[in-house]
Motif scaffolding. Structure first.
Motif, PDB file in Angstrom:
ATOM      1  N   ILE A  60      59.034  20.179  51.633  1.00  0.00           N
ATOM      2  CA  ILE A  60      58.467  21.593  51.676  1.00  0.00           C
ATOM      3  C   ILE A  60      59.382  22.424  50.724  1.00  0.00           C
ATOM      4  O   ILE A  60      60.699  22.165  50.906  1.00  0.00           O
ATOM      5  CB  ILE A  60      58.464  22.051  52.926  1.00  0.00           C
ATOM      6  CG1 ILE A  60      57.220  21.353  53.901  1.00  0.00           C
ATOM      7  CG2 ILE A  60      58.453  23.535  53.082  1.00  0.00           C
ATOM      8  CD1 ILE A  60      55.806  21.967  53.022  1.00  0.00           C
ATOM      9  N   ALA A  61      58.857  23.220  50.137  1.00  0.00           N
ATOM     10  CA  ALA A  61      59.784  24.128  49.236  1.00  0.00           C
ATOM     11  C   ALA A  61      60.562  24.913  50.149  1.00  0.00           C
ATOM     12  O   ALA A  61      60.143  25.242  51.057  1.00  0.00           O
ATOM     13  CB  ALA A  61      58.670  24.997  48.342  1.00  0.00           C
ATOM     14  N   PRO A  89      53.947  16.531  53.779  1.00  0.00           N
ATOM     15  CA  PRO A  89      54.763  17.511  54.356  1.00  0.00           C
ATOM     16  C   PRO A  89      54.090  18.924  54.844  1.00  0.00           C
ATOM     17  O   PRO A  89      53.190  19.259  54.389  1.00  0.00           O
ATOM     18  CB  PRO A  89      55.723  17.834  53.334  1.00  0.00           C
ATOM     19  CG  PRO A  89      55.091  17.535  51.990  1.00  0.00           C
ATOM     20  CD  PRO A  89      54.102  16.421  52.308  1.00  0.00           C
ATOM     21  N   ALA A  90      54.691  19.584  55.747  1.00  0.00           N
ATOM     22  CA  ALA A  90      54.148  20.749  56.243  1.00  0.00           C
ATOM     23  C   ALA A  90      55.289  21.639  56.927  1.00  0.00           C
ATOM     24  O   ALA A  90      56.119  21.154  57.177  1.00  0.00           O
ATOM     25  CB  ALA A  90      53.015  20.220  57.517  1.00  0.00           C
ATOM     26  N   TYR A  91      54.861  23.023  57.032  1.00  0.00           N
ATOM     27  CA  TYR A  91      55.579  23.961  57.606  1.00  0.00           C
ATOM     28  C   TYR A  91      55.255  24.368  58.815  1.00  0.00           C
ATOM     29  O   TYR A  91      54.197  24.797  58.888  1.00  0.00           O
ATOM     30  CB  TYR A  91      55.927  25.067  56.699  1.00  0.00           C
ATOM     31  CG  TYR A  91      57.078  25.872  57.434  1.00  0.00           C
ATOM     32  CD1 TYR A  91      58.407  25.614  56.985  1.00  0.00           C
ATOM     33  CD2 TYR A  91      56.767  26.794  58.187  1.00  0.00           C
ATOM     34  CE1 TYR A  91      59.471  26.452  57.373  1.00  0.00           C
ATOM     35  CE2 TYR A  91      57.805  27.835  58.514  1.00  0.00           C
ATOM     36  CZ  TYR A  91      59.026  27.629  58.272  1.00  0.00           C
ATOM     37  OH  TYR A  91      60.152  28.364  58.723  1.00  0.00           O
ATOM     38  N   ARG A  92      56.164  24.093  59.986  1.00  0.00           N
ATOM     39  CA  ARG A  92      55.341  24.329  61.485  1.00  0.00           C
ATOM     40  C   ARG A  92      56.344  25.483  62.004  1.00  0.00           C
ATOM     41  O   ARG A  92      57.497  25.459  62.008  1.00  0.00           O
ATOM     42  CB  ARG A  92      55.440  23.074  62.219  1.00  0.00           C
ATOM     43  CG  ARG A  92      55.261  23.283  63.736  1.00  0.00           C
ATOM     44  CD  ARG A  92      56.290  23.645  64.561  1.00  0.00           C
ATOM     45  NE  ARG A  92      57.637  22.848  64.425  1.00  0.00           N
ATOM     46  CZ  ARG A  92      57.741  21.704  65.042  1.00  0.00           C
ATOM     47  NH1 ARG A  92      57.130  21.231  65.809  1.00  0.00           N
ATOM     48  NH2 ARG A  92      59.051  20.941  64.475  1.00  0.00           N
ATOM     49  N   ILE A 134      47.572  28.950  45.389  1.00  0.00           N
ATOM     50  CA  ILE A 134      47.670  28.141  44.425  1.00  0.00           C
ATOM     51  C   ILE A 134      49.159  27.741  44.151  1.00  0.00           C
ATOM     52  O   ILE A 134      49.369  26.589  43.929  1.00  0.00           O
ATOM     53  CB  ILE A 134      47.004  28.705  43.192  1.00  0.00           C
ATOM     54  CG1 ILE A 134      47.117  27.485  42.239  1.00  0.00           C
ATOM     55  CG2 ILE A 134      47.871  29.845  42.663  1.00  0.00           C
ATOM     56  CD1 ILE A 134      46.109  27.816  41.161  1.00  0.00           C
ATOM     57  N   PHE A 135      50.070  28.386  44.805  1.00  0.00           N
ATOM     58  CA  PHE A 135      51.566  28.248  44.461  1.00  0.00           C
ATOM     59  C   PHE A 135      52.096  27.350  45.785  1.00  0.00           C
ATOM     60  O   PHE A 135      53.464  26.936  45.396  1.00  0.00           O
ATOM     61  CB  PHE A 135      52.131  29.657  44.521  1.00  0.00           C
ATOM     62  CG  PHE A 135      51.633  30.672  43.754  1.00  0.00           C
ATOM     63  CD1 PHE A 135      51.757  30.637  42.229  1.00  0.00           C
ATOM     64  CD2 PHE A 135      51.180  31.718  44.084  1.00  0.00           C
ATOM     65  CE1 PHE A 135      51.383  31.303  41.356  1.00  0.00           C
ATOM     66  CE2 PHE A 135      50.346  32.888  43.222  1.00  0.00           C
ATOM     67  CZ  PHE A 135      50.651  32.477  41.844  1.00  0.00           C
ATOM     68  N   GLY A 136      51.665  26.752  46.446  1.00  0.00           N
ATOM     69  CA  GLY A 136      51.879  25.978  47.357  1.00  0.00           C
ATOM     70  C   GLY A 136      52.514  26.570  48.696  1.00  0.00           C
ATOM     71  O   GLY A 136      52.155  27.800  49.057  1.00  0.00           O
ATOM     72  N   VAL A 137      53.140  25.699  49.677  1.00  0.00           N
ATOM     73  CA  VAL A 137      53.828  26.076  50.789  1.00  0.00           C
ATOM     74  C   VAL A 137      55.142  26.808  50.436  1.00  0.00           C
ATOM     75  O   VAL A 137      56.145  25.968  50.969  1.00  0.00           O
ATOM     76  CB  VAL A 137      53.671  25.071  51.740  1.00  0.00           C
ATOM     77  CG1 VAL A 137      54.134  25.628  53.282  1.00  0.00           C
ATOM     78  CG2 VAL A 137      52.132  24.728  52.226  1.00  0.00           C
ATOM     79  N   PRO A 182      50.051  22.855  56.002  1.00  0.00           N
ATOM     80  CA  PRO A 182      50.267  21.429  55.329  1.00  0.00           C
ATOM     81  C   PRO A 182      50.335  21.748  54.075  1.00  0.00           C
ATOM     82  O   PRO A 182      49.550  22.542  53.354  1.00  0.00           O
ATOM     83  CB  PRO A 182      49.196  20.670  55.827  1.00  0.00           C
ATOM     84  CG  PRO A 182      47.988  21.764  56.184  1.00  0.00           C
ATOM     85  CD  PRO A 182      48.744  22.959  56.640  1.00  0.00           C
ATOM     86  N   GLU A 183      51.142  21.051  53.016  1.00  0.00           N
ATOM     87  CA  GLU A 183      51.173  20.930  51.599  1.00  0.00           C
ATOM     88  C   GLU A 183      50.141  20.080  51.100  1.00  0.00           C
ATOM     89  O   GLU A 183      49.988  19.154  51.140  1.00  0.00           O
ATOM     90  CB  GLU A 183      52.676  20.251  51.269  1.00  0.00           C
ATOM     91  CG  GLU A 183      52.894  20.383  49.944  1.00  0.00           C
ATOM     92  CD  GLU A 183      52.826  21.720  49.205  1.00  0.00           C
ATOM     93  OE1 GLU A 183      51.694  22.206  48.849  1.00  0.00           O
ATOM     94  OE2 GLU A 183      53.856  22.849  49.365  1.00  0.00           O
ATOM     95  N   LEU A 184      49.074  20.672  50.412  1.00  0.00           N
ATOM     96  CA  LEU A 184      47.756  20.204  50.201  1.00  0.00           C
ATOM     97  C   LEU A 184      47.608  19.492  48.756  1.00  0.00           C
ATOM     98  O   LEU A 184      46.563  18.859  48.418  1.00  0.00           O
ATOM     99  CB  LEU A 184      46.668  21.067  50.593  1.00  0.00           C
ATOM    100  CG  LEU A 184      46.276  21.319  52.131  1.00  0.00           C
ATOM    101  CD1 LEU A 184      45.624  22.609  52.377  1.00  0.00           C
ATOM    102  CD2 LEU A 184      46.273  20.284  53.011  1.00  0.00           C
TER     103      LEU A 184
END
Length: 276
Positions: free
Chosen positions: A15-16, A53-56, A74-77, A98-100
């Motif tokens: 995740i960024a 990956p995802a952020y929760r 469009i810029f992601g998570v 979630p990072e799709l």
């Protein structure tokens, strides 16, 4: 940027941290939500071909939380989407973003939208819907989420996906789509668009759009409204006459505080109205 291979994306996807490079400089109006009283951070979601990956974010105490899927722009998570998940957690939700795009590339490291678009264009809708199914499954099995209280919201690219996932998964109780594209050319990767699924929609979705959004013409909003009249979903669209695209994005010049706050209040009321 080359497409990430399956083996590599499973091994290196993360995740960024901070904001995406393509959205610099960051506006002084940016909203920052702390994680006090929350469990918040990066997780891994098992999917068909590995992990994403995802952020929760979720309250630190309790169980059986209503679930909200937060779908990226469009810029992601990046930090803005992560902050939104924390805002939901402060309201008592288990929120997951979630990072799709991860199989196609890491958009957070790209410095312009012109570099990002070719990456995003390679993302199949079927992959996205499957990953969201997996995210819901993880939320229920691993994070004390309540399968009977599932909602979704998304922004820009994620706004379009919000409509599509509401059609894909009738177990969703409510959705809120922020300025997501409604029409488009069909392809193998994008076989349907929101206008194509609208008449058969059963899940109530609230669309929040800007009257001065140059990327989503108002005639396409009218098309969507007309199709929604044929559905049984009680979905509707609100248009803020003076708002541009991305009016909720507090880190960008497009942010409009009045419309953003009104939309956020409408989202909460919409979720509560439909039991989420």
């Amino acid at each position: 940027m080359k497409e990430i291979t399956r083996r590599k994306f499973i091994a290196t996807a993360t995740i960024a941290t901070g904001f995406a490079l393509a959205v610099q400089p960051i506006s002084a109006q940016v909203i920052s939500t702390d994680a006090k009283g929350l469990v918040a951070g990066a997780i891994k979601i098992p999917v068909k071909d590995g992990e994403i990956p995802a952020y929760r974010a979720v309250p630190a105490t309790g169980k059986n939380f209503p679930i909200v899927l937060v779908i990226q722009e469009i810029f992601g998570v990046h930090e803005h989407i992560q902050d939104i998940t924390r805002r939901f957690a402060k309201l008592g939700y288990l929120a997951i973003a979630p990072e799709l795009f991860v199989r196609q590339g890491d958009v957070s490291k790209l410095s312009s939208i012109d570099e990002i678009r070719p990456i995003v264009a390679k993302v199949p809708d079927a992959q996205v819907l499957s990953d969201l199914d997996a995210t819901v499954n993880w939320a229920v099995k691993s994070a004390k989420g309540n399968a009977d209280k599932l909602a979704i919201t998304g922004f820009c690219w994620g706004g379009r996906i919000t409509w599509l996932y509401a059609a894909h998964n009738p177990k969703v109780k409510a959705g809120v789509a922020w300025y997501g594209r409604l029409v488009g050319d069909t392809s193998e990767l994008t076989p349907k668009h929101p206008v194509d699924i609208a008449s058969a929609l059963t899940v109530p979705v609230l669309g929040l759009y800007g009257g001065k959004d140059t990327s989503i013409p108002l005639d396409t909003v009218k098309q969507m409204r007309d199709r929604l009249k044929e559905s049984s979903s009680k979905s509707k669209i609100i248009v803020y006459p003076n708002a541009p695209h991305a009016f909720f994005a507090d880190y960008r010049p497009s942010y409009r505080e009045k419309e953003a706050k009104d939309g956020w209040h409408r989202l909460q009321a919409w979720f509560k109205q439909y039991g989420v």
